[in-house]
Design a protein around this motif. Structure first.
Motif, PDB file in Angstrom:
ATOM      1  N   GLN A 104       0.800  -1.226   0.000  1.00 13.84           N
ATOM      2  CA  GLN A 104       0.000   0.000   0.000  1.00 13.84           C
ATOM      3  C   GLN A 104       0.832   1.276   0.000  1.00 13.84           C
ATOM      4  O   GLN A 104       0.419   2.283  -0.557  1.00 13.84           O
ATOM      5  CB  GLN A 104      -0.933   0.016   1.211  1.00 13.84           C
ATOM      6  CG  GLN A 104      -2.022  -1.012   1.137  1.00 13.84           C
ATOM      7  CD  GLN A 104      -2.853  -1.082   2.413  1.00 13.84           C
ATOM      8  OE1 GLN A 104      -2.610  -0.355   3.379  1.00 13.84           O
ATOM      9  NE2 GLN A 104      -3.826  -1.969   2.427  1.00 13.84           N
ATOM     10  N   HIS A 105       2.004   1.237   0.653  1.00 16.06           N
ATOM     11  CA  HIS A 105       2.760   2.471   0.860  1.00 16.06           C
ATOM     12  C   HIS A 105       4.100   2.524   0.138  1.00 16.06           C
ATOM     13  O   HIS A 105       4.720   3.587   0.096  1.00 16.06           O
ATOM     14  CB  HIS A 105       2.953   2.717   2.361  1.00 16.06           C
ATOM     15  CG  HIS A 105       1.653   2.869   3.076  1.00 16.06           C
ATOM     16  ND1 HIS A 105       0.928   4.040   3.077  1.00 16.06           N
ATOM     17  CD2 HIS A 105       0.917   1.976   3.781  1.00 16.06           C
ATOM     18  CE1 HIS A 105      -0.183   3.872   3.757  1.00 16.06           C
ATOM     19  NE2 HIS A 105      -0.222   2.632   4.199  1.00 16.06           N
ATOM     20  N   GLY A 106       4.553   1.384  -0.390  1.00 10.54           N
ATOM     21  CA  GLY A 106       5.792   1.365  -1.161  1.00 10.54           C
ATOM     22  C   GLY A 106       6.962   1.995  -0.427  1.00 10.54           C
ATOM     23  O   GLY A 106       7.229   1.687   0.734  1.00 10.54           O
ATOM     24  N   ALA A 107       7.641   2.911  -1.089  1.00  8.23           N
ATOM     25  CA  ALA A 107       8.830   3.549  -0.522  1.00  8.23           C
ATOM     26  C   ALA A 107       8.528   4.338   0.750  1.00  8.23           C
ATOM     27  O   ALA A 107       9.408   4.565   1.571  1.00  8.23           O
ATOM     28  CB  ALA A 107       9.471   4.470  -1.566  1.00  8.23           C
ATOM     29  N   ARG A 108       7.274   4.723   0.929  1.00  4.45           N
ATOM     30  CA  ARG A 108       6.886   5.489   2.122  1.00  4.45           C
ATOM     31  C   ARG A 108       6.458   4.590   3.285  1.00  4.45           C
ATOM     32  O   ARG A 108       6.044   5.079   4.331  1.00  4.45           O
ATOM     33  CB  ARG A 108       5.768   6.464   1.776  1.00  4.45           C
ATOM     34  CG  ARG A 108       6.230   7.546   0.795  1.00  4.45           C
ATOM     35  CD  ARG A 108       5.160   8.596   0.518  1.00  4.45           C
ATOM     36  NE  ARG A 108       4.520   9.160   1.690  1.00  4.45           N
ATOM     37  CZ  ARG A 108       5.012  10.152   2.431  1.00  4.45           C
ATOM     38  NH1 ARG A 108       6.161  10.695   2.113  1.00  4.45           N
ATOM     39  NH2 ARG A 108       4.342  10.603   3.477  1.00  4.45           N
ATOM     40  N   ALA A 109       6.556   3.276   3.109  1.00  8.62           N
ATOM     41  CA  ALA A 109       6.126   2.335   4.149  1.00  8.62           C
ATOM     42  C   ALA A 109       6.827   2.573   5.492  1.00  8.62           C
ATOM     43  O   ALA A 109       6.149   2.608   6.526  1.00  8.62           O
ATOM     44  CB  ALA A 109       6.314   0.895   3.681  1.00  8.62           C
ATOM     45  N   PRO A 110       8.153   2.762   5.516  1.00 11.98           N
ATOM     46  CA  PRO A 110       8.800   3.005   6.812  1.00 11.98           C
ATOM     47  C   PRO A 110       8.275   4.267   7.512  1.00 11.98           C
ATOM     48  O   PRO A 110       8.098   4.281   8.728  1.00 11.98           O
ATOM     49  CB  PRO A 110      10.289   3.137   6.468  1.00 11.98           C
ATOM     50  CG  PRO A 110      10.435   2.351   5.204  1.00 11.98           C
ATOM     51  CD  PRO A 110       9.148   2.604   4.454  1.00 11.98           C
TER      52      PRO A 110
END
Length: 73
Positions: A19-25
């Motif tokens: 759902q969040h890709g690179a922004r997951a962290p």
């Protein structure tokens, strides 16, 4: 068939990654902060577990022989 708690944590980590890709962290960090401010200790423990698996998914460690990693303890 019912998922084990370990399978559930991995499923959550995979869903966050999808759902969040690179922004997951960043998403996980924001969620952890929100739960900590609310005093939700169980939520913090769960999301720390999700964060650890997400880190493994993103290449931050190697699974150990029992399917867990030192990083997860």
């Amino acid at each position: 068939m019912t998922m084990t708690s370990e399978q559930h944590i991995w499923a959550c980590a995979l869903a966050v990654e999808k759902q969040h890709g690179a922004r997951a962290p960043l998403f996980v960090a924001e969620r952890l902060g929100s739960l900590a401010r609310a005093g939700d200790e169980e939520g913090v423990v769960m999301w720390k577990a999700i964060a650890a698996r997400l880190d493994l998914l993103r290449g931050g460690g190697q699974p150990c022989r029992d399917g867990l990693c030192d990083k997860l303890s």
